[in-house]
Design a protein around this motif. Structure first.
Motif, PDB file in Angstrom:
ATOM      1  N   PRO A  11     -36.847  -9.314  10.294  1.00 48.31           N
ATOM      2  CA  PRO A  11     -36.208  -8.231  10.498  1.00 48.31           C
ATOM      3  C   PRO A  11     -34.486  -8.218  10.348  1.00 48.31           C
ATOM      4  CG  PRO A  11     -37.021  -8.459  12.500  1.00 48.31           C
ATOM      5  CD  PRO A  11     -37.680  -9.590  11.646  1.00 48.31           C
ATOM      6  N   ARG A  12     -34.133  -9.343  10.762  1.00 46.58           N
ATOM      7  CA  ARG A  12     -32.650  -9.613  10.539  1.00 46.58           C
ATOM      8  C   ARG A  12     -32.132 -10.070   9.241  1.00 46.58           C
ATOM      9  NH1 ARG A  12     -32.741 -13.384  16.221  1.00 46.58           N
ATOM     10  NH2 ARG A  12     -32.720 -11.199  17.538  1.00 46.58           N
ATOM     11  N   LEU A  13     -33.137 -10.071   8.369  1.00 42.65           N
ATOM     12  CA  LEU A  13     -32.719 -10.393   6.747  1.00 42.65           C
ATOM     13  C   LEU A  13     -33.221  -9.344   5.846  1.00 42.65           C
ATOM     14  CD1 LEU A  13     -33.534 -14.405   6.878  1.00 42.65           C
ATOM     15  CD2 LEU A  13     -31.352 -13.146   7.381  1.00 42.65           C
ATOM     16  N   SER A  41     -26.998 -12.656   7.449  1.00 43.14           N
ATOM     17  CA  SER A  41     -27.820 -11.905   8.294  1.00 43.14           C
ATOM     18  C   SER A  41     -27.446 -10.280   8.069  1.00 43.14           C
ATOM     19  CB  SER A  41     -27.597 -11.983   9.717  1.00 43.14           C
ATOM     20  OG  SER A  41     -26.309 -11.660  10.093  1.00 43.14           O
ATOM     21  N   ASP A  42     -28.237  -9.356   8.524  1.00 43.25           N
ATOM     22  CA  ASP A  42     -28.033  -8.091   8.093  1.00 43.25           C
ATOM     23  C   ASP A  42     -26.678  -7.614   8.910  1.00 43.25           C
ATOM     24  OD1 ASP A  42     -30.159  -7.727   6.908  1.00 43.25           O
ATOM     25  OD2 ASP A  42     -31.231  -6.145   8.215  1.00 43.25           O
ATOM     26  N   VAL A  43     -26.230  -8.309  10.200  1.00 43.76           N
ATOM     27  CA  VAL A  43     -25.059  -7.883  10.729  1.00 43.76           C
ATOM     28  C   VAL A  43     -24.006  -8.398   9.829  1.00 43.76           C
ATOM     29  CG1 VAL A  43     -23.805  -8.407  12.852  1.00 43.76           C
ATOM     30  CG2 VAL A  43     -26.213  -7.969  13.075  1.00 43.76           C
ATOM     31  N   ALA A  44     -24.086  -9.392   9.020  1.00 43.38           N
ATOM     32  CA  ALA A  44     -23.034 -10.069   8.508  1.00 43.38           C
ATOM     33  C   ALA A  44     -22.965  -9.113   7.233  1.00 43.38           C
ATOM     34  CB  ALA A  44     -23.261 -11.349   7.980  1.00 43.38           C
ATOM     35  N   ILE A 120     -33.325 -23.057   5.576  1.00 42.80           N
ATOM     36  CA  ILE A 120     -32.287 -21.664   5.743  1.00 42.80           C
ATOM     37  C   ILE A 120     -31.350 -21.943   6.788  1.00 42.80           C
ATOM     38  CG2 ILE A 120     -32.239 -19.095   6.552  1.00 42.80           C
ATOM     39  CD1 ILE A 120     -34.893 -18.899   5.485  1.00 42.80           C
ATOM     40  N   HIS A 121     -29.937 -21.573   6.441  1.00 46.64           N
ATOM     41  CA  HIS A 121     -28.882 -21.541   7.397  1.00 46.64           C
ATOM     42  C   HIS A 121     -28.292 -20.107   7.382  1.00 46.64           C
ATOM     43  CE1 HIS A 121     -28.849 -25.950   7.516  1.00 46.64           C
ATOM     44  NE2 HIS A 121     -28.599 -25.976   6.287  1.00 46.64           N
ATOM     45  N   ILE A 122     -28.561 -19.672   8.797  1.00 45.05           N
ATOM     46  CA  ILE A 122     -28.029 -18.239   8.696  1.00 45.05           C
ATOM     47  C   ILE A 122     -26.583 -18.300   8.875  1.00 45.05           C
ATOM     48  CG2 ILE A 122     -28.173 -15.956  10.110  1.00 45.05           C
ATOM     49  CD1 ILE A 122     -30.782 -16.888   8.890  1.00 45.05           C
ATOM     50  N   VAL A 123     -25.927 -17.265   8.130  1.00 45.77           N
ATOM     51  CA  VAL A 123     -24.440 -17.227   8.112  1.00 45.77           C
ATOM     52  C   VAL A 123     -23.757 -15.859   8.416  1.00 45.77           C
ATOM     53  CG1 VAL A 123     -24.372 -19.406   6.161  1.00 45.77           C
ATOM     54  CG2 VAL A 123     -24.411 -16.773   5.588  1.00 45.77           C
ATOM     55  N   ASP A 124     -22.676 -15.880   8.689  1.00 49.73           N
ATOM     56  CA  ASP A 124     -21.907 -14.869   9.257  1.00 49.73           C
ATOM     57  C   ASP A 124     -21.023 -13.961   8.441  1.00 49.73           C
ATOM     58  OD1 ASP A 124     -19.710 -16.076   9.014  1.00 49.73           O
ATOM     59  OD2 ASP A 124     -19.105 -15.936  11.346  1.00 49.73           O
ATOM     60  N   GLY A 125     -21.321 -14.087   7.121  1.00 51.46           N
ATOM     61  CA  GLY A 125     -20.559 -13.517   5.977  1.00 51.46           C
ATOM     62  C   GLY A 125     -21.022 -13.954   4.533  1.00 51.46           C
ATOM     63  N   LEU A 126     -20.571 -13.232   3.439  1.00 47.55           N
ATOM     64  CA  LEU A 126     -20.731 -13.477   2.168  1.00 47.55           C
ATOM     65  C   LEU A 126     -19.738 -14.510   1.736  1.00 47.55           C
ATOM     66  CD1 LEU A 126     -21.443 -10.002   0.516  1.00 47.55           C
ATOM     67  CD2 LEU A 126     -22.935 -11.688   0.840  1.00 47.55           C
ATOM     68  N   LEU A 127     -20.280 -15.329   1.121  1.00 46.13           N
ATOM     69  CA  LEU A 127     -19.469 -16.228   0.263  1.00 46.13           C
ATOM     70  C   LEU A 127     -18.744 -15.409  -1.007  1.00 46.13           C
ATOM     71  CD1 LEU A 127     -21.676 -19.310   0.321  1.00 46.13           C
ATOM     72  CD2 LEU A 127     -19.535 -19.447   1.342  1.00 46.13           C
ATOM     73  N   SER A 128     -17.346 -15.796  -1.081  1.00 47.07           N
ATOM     74  CA  SER A 128     -16.576 -15.093  -2.148  1.00 47.07           C
ATOM     75  C   SER A 128     -16.944 -15.947  -3.478  1.00 47.07           C
ATOM     76  CB  SER A 128     -15.087 -15.607  -1.833  1.00 47.07           C
ATOM     77  OG  SER A 128     -14.675 -14.608  -0.520  1.00 47.07           O
TER      78      SER A 128
END
Length: 133
Positions: A11-13, A41-44, A120-128
């Motif tokens: 649910p977090r993805l 993640s959805d938060v990111a 999988i590595h969960i990250v806190d943002g989008l890569l530019s």
């Protein structure tokens, strides 16, 4: 479980799963080919400067492919590298002092979710994306 199965079940993805499905990329993460997914993640994604829903299909595909690397790279392997080349062809820098960071902007917040076809590595943002996108 495969990368695709974990993304679909988490649910977090959910936003990532929706974007991968929209770009017809989710099935590529369900193969036997080993991959590494830097999964925002959805938060990111809620905090990202751009919404994946607003991107045209070509930019969405390139953005998502910028979060995927051929081969299974756990945190130990990543910490030995200076850069990785993503499926979009973009080079992403890797910093590992003290934590793993990509392009000096996106932190890996949950490492090493080992699966049948990669990591999988969960990250806190989008890569530019590169400026030529």
């Amino acid at each position: 479980l495969s990368i695709a199965e974990v993304v679909a079940a988490s649910p977090r993805l959910a936003k990532l799963e929706e974007a991968l499905s929209q770009a017809n990329l989710l099935s590529a993460l369900d193969t036997t080919e080993a991959s590494t997914l830097f999964a925002p993640s959805d938060v990111a994604l809620r905090g990202a400067p751009v919404s994946l829903d607003e991107l045209d299909e070509a930019i969405l595909t390139k953005t998502l492919n910028t979060h995927t690397v051929e081969g299974a790279l756990d945190s130990d392997a990543l910490s030995e590298l200076d850069t990785v080349t993503t499926l979009s062809g973009q080079t992403v820098s890797v910093q590992s002092d003290p934590d793993l960071t990509l392009n000096e902007e996106v932190n890996i917040v949950w490492e090493d979710i080992a699966l049948s076809n990669g990591v999988i590595h969960i990250v806190d943002g989008l890569l530019s994306l590169d400026d030529d996108s």
